[in-house]
Design an enzyme around this catalytic site. Sequence first.
Site, PDB file in Angstrom:
ATOM      1  N   THR A 441       0.752  -1.246   0.000  1.00 13.63           N
ATOM      2  CA  THR A 441       0.000   0.000   0.000  1.00 13.63           C
ATOM      3  C   THR A 441       0.782   1.297   0.000  1.00 13.63           C
ATOM      4  OG1 THR A 441      -0.365   0.236   2.375  1.00 13.63           O
ATOM      5  CG2 THR A 441      -1.886  -1.137   1.202  1.00 13.63           C
ATOM      6  N   ASP A 488      -4.029 -12.061   0.260  1.00 18.62           N
ATOM      7  CA  ASP A 488      -4.663 -11.477   1.436  1.00 18.62           C
ATOM      8  C   ASP A 488      -5.811 -12.350   1.933  1.00 18.62           C
ATOM      9  OD1 ASP A 488      -3.097  -9.337   2.021  1.00 18.62           O
ATOM     10  OD2 ASP A 488      -4.434  -7.812   1.234  1.00 18.62           O
ATOM     11  N   SER A 513      -8.823  -6.675   4.164  1.00 23.80           N
ATOM     12  CA  SER A 513      -7.727  -5.717   4.105  1.00 23.80           C
ATOM     13  C   SER A 513      -7.557  -5.057   5.462  1.00 23.80           C
ATOM     14  CB  SER A 513      -8.032  -4.656   3.040  1.00 23.80           C
ATOM     15  OG  SER A 513      -7.088  -3.603   3.087  1.00 23.80           O
ATOM     16  N   SER A 514      -6.389  -4.437   5.654  1.00 24.31           N
ATOM     17  CA  SER A 514      -6.152  -3.592   6.825  1.00 24.31           C
ATOM     18  C   SER A 514      -6.153  -2.112   6.459  1.00 24.31           C
ATOM     19  CB  SER A 514      -4.800  -3.939   7.464  1.00 24.31           C
ATOM     20  OG  SER A 514      -4.771  -5.274   7.893  1.00 24.31           O
ATOM     21  N   GLY A 536       1.327  -0.283   5.253  1.00 29.47           N
ATOM     22  CA  GLY A 536       1.958  -1.065   6.298  1.00 29.47           C
ATOM     23  C   GLY A 536       1.360  -2.412   6.611  1.00 29.47           C
ATOM     24  N   GLY A 537       0.534  -2.996   5.732  1.00 30.10           N
ATOM     25  CA  GLY A 537      -0.052  -4.288   6.050  1.00 30.10           C
ATOM     26  C   GLY A 537      -0.893  -4.184   7.315  1.00 30.10           C
TER      27      GLY A 537
END
Length: 632
Positions: A441, A488, A513-514, A536-537
């Site tokens: 991202t 993911d 997703s985060s 940042g995941g």
Amino acid sequence: MPHPSTSPLRWGAGLAWATAVLVVPLASPAAAAAQAAAPLAVPEGASGWTPKAAVEFTRHAVATAHPLASQAGLAMLRQGGSALDAAIAAQLVLALVEPQSSGLGGGAFLLHWDGRQTQAWDGRETAPAAALPGLFLQADGQPLPFALARASGLAVGVPGVLRMLQAAHGQHGRLPWATLCQPALRLAEEGFEVSPRLHALLTQDTVLAQDPQARAYFYAPPGDAPHGSTVQPWPVGHRLRNPALAAVLRRLAAEGADALHQGPVAEDVVRRVRHHARPGGLSLADLAGYRPVLRQALCTDWGPRWRVCGFPPPSSGHLALMQLLGLLADPAQEGARAVPLQGQGAGLQPDAAWLHRYAQAARLAFADRAQHVADPDFVPAPGGDWRSLLHPDYLAQRARLMGPRDNGPARAGQPPAWPGSPTPGQAQAWAPQPEQPEYGTSHLSVIDAQGQAVALTTSIEAAFGSGLMSDGGTGLPGGFLLNNQLTDFSLQPQDAQGRPVANRVQPGKRPRSSMSPTLVFDRASGRLVATLGSPGGPAIIHYTAKALLGSLAWGLAPQAALDLPNAVHVNGAAFILEAGRLDAASRAALTARGHTVVEQALTSGVQLLLAPGPGPGRGGADARREGVVLGD
């Protein structure tokens, strides 16, 4: 001014809630013990620290992960463009100059404020029609190693960013679509200088050189390599031109998003996915059939002053973020509202007692995330409404699990039925998703002169995505990278008892997703206060929480808030702290409370704009990356 939501969730609303009816452990004690206290698998490596100056603005501003993208966005604002126009132009430039993080071959979540309402535009990738729950399973029933799953055609989802941006532009754009393509098109033709960060990440990468198209674009031929006969990334300052992407952008300017979803560009994408050594099932029909989704933003009151709006599932970002903040604000936690900072200047840090509470809250939030959250078109909300995970009574119940010592992995709770829900549902016996890497991202934030705002988080998942590069059928050097977003999903679709994982692969499904694009408003007036987000995941949730706490709860200037040390807990074995940022006494205090402390680089990339109010607007760009805030 109207509020951003007509039905926000307020902390402290009084409803009688039943006891949790289902608790499923994240892992057996043996499995938890076996989990090594290893560093967090971060999306992108570190590339140093560049101090950033404080920025003020009175009319408009844009904050992105690269100076050239910020310049493109500001140019659109100066031409009278909207916040969305600026975001589109900046995102297209990021596809060129920050290819490790996002691009035409990926997806995005967009929060948009038009002065009256907040919209949540879902441009997340979808699983192809041929993708079944066992997509990543080997013949022995075990999932592929993550690295092999990622660098494959199997991992490529149907990209959605362009169709989503075009749909939003139809409602909120002021400048012609073709105009927004020009900054990226010009840079692709003329070239841009390889930055220190791009060079560092190319040096660290082990996947791109396996793809002939990517190798020819990103790396010098052996005879021209700076270090002799081996293939090396182009050096810092090398002018990198991308004629294939320029040709695709010309088509995009003329035809809109259909330029990628049908015709020669789509044909080349499908060919590369299907002809890989580990081929995927992406089809022309998948690309042609992709549609973005306009979802209802989740808006949650935070304390007496703020209303925080974020993205609903398939993002877990807002739910986990507001669970975390809500648990910290629980009145049963002594001192939770106090400013926990110690030190000064570059040594400013939260104290150990507060960090312990933070880690305990994070364990609980990430336990719920692992069990409950997935694409809402496939998985019902617990209790019939996603807001059930944020109800103050449920959080108070969860907060009672926070003790004086770290107790190891938390278990997911099960909130009771949301009052008035037409589909209250039953307790869902999902299997928790096993721990696996999450990546990806870039984020950008914009505020325009009319007070409209954008928070856009965009991704191709891992650094450089799947490592597969499409030239759009042009036969020219360069092009754009394809995502690996299907990793993911849970690589393991069910547990040993046969219980399905909510976030398993299914045709047409969007992976959890985060990503946490966030807009903040003043509760009393409805005035826009802030737009922010981060790459940042899974650590996105923590980086965004830190930015909110530092700037709004603790009163720091935006840049000072972003400069605070990062701390990440994903309910694993270790409490991950940013290397070199916490003093020895605090580390010892955390260890004494039972935490396994691991220090490593935590390369956040928060972009934060505080809107003009009584005074000028202010902005901050994360010093851990190369982004900047530009404004007038």
